[in-house]
Enzyme design. Structure first.
Site, PDB file in Angstrom:
ATOM      1  CB  SER A   4      11.708 -21.827 -13.933  1.00  0.00           C
ATOM      2  OG  SER A   4      10.950 -23.533 -13.805  1.00  0.00           O
TER       3      SER A   4
ATOM      4  CG  ASP B 195      12.015 -22.308  -6.597  1.00  0.00           C
ATOM      5  OD1 ASP B 195      10.727 -23.533  -6.617  1.00  0.00           O
ATOM      6  OD2 ASP B 195      13.185 -22.315  -7.505  1.00  0.00           O
TER       7      ASP B 195
ATOM      8  CG  HIS C 131       9.955 -21.027  -9.363  1.00  0.00           C
ATOM      9  ND1 HIS C 131      10.567 -22.137  -9.334  1.00  0.00           N
ATOM     10  CD2 HIS C 131       9.217 -20.838 -11.065  1.00  0.00           C
ATOM     11  CE1 HIS C 131      10.817 -22.387 -10.910  1.00  0.00           C
ATOM     12  NE2 HIS C 131      10.400 -22.385 -11.633  1.00  0.00           N
TER      13      HIS C 131
END
Length: 141
Positions: A16, A83, A110
């Site tokens: 991320s 996500d 995620h």
């Protein structure tokens, strides 16, 4: 960010926001070096509508896609179709920009425990090949 000295045997894994931070760092750190592999999970390089408080940081990151493409031997992007923070198209665009192998993991969210994601065999399979870890006979089907 603290990373041990990088060389042609180094493998970097980021998730991320760590992905864009890592790309920013590597864009400078790899000017005279090579890297074995880069694994990015739910990466992005564009402002996030889901987390606008991060957008100033995101816009300050400088990614040299040419350096990433030419100094890292293997590049992988893992993305999920559901996500809630980073849409699949955002990860795909980044993956295409750095010529990464795209790996979709269905319903991984995620890639967090809160999403029910507790094991990552898809990443392990790619990593094991790079590390030349033999598959045990109990794992062979």
């Amino acid at each position: 960010m603290q990373i041990a000295p990088l060389d042609e045997n180094s493998i970097v894994i980021a998730h991320s926001l760590g992905s864009i931070s890592t790309l920013d760092f590597l864009s400078d750190a790899l000017k005279n070096k090579k890297l074995k592999a880069l694994f990015l999970v739910s990466p992005f390089k564009e402002p996030l509508s889901s987390l606008p408080e991060l957008n100033t940081f995101i816009q300050q990151c400088k990614i040299d896609e040419f350096i990433i493409r030419t100094t890292i031997q293997k590049r992988f992007v893992f993305l999920s179709n559901n996500d809630s923070y980073v849409s699949a198209p955002m990860s795909i665009r980044l993956g295409q920009a750095i010529h990464a192998q795209l790996v979709e993991v269905k319903f991984a969210g995620h890639f967090m425990q809160e999403d029910g994601f507790t094991e990552f065999p898809q990443l392990w399979d790619k990593l094991a090949l790079l590390l030349e870890i033999p598959v045990s006979s109990t794992e062979v089907q």
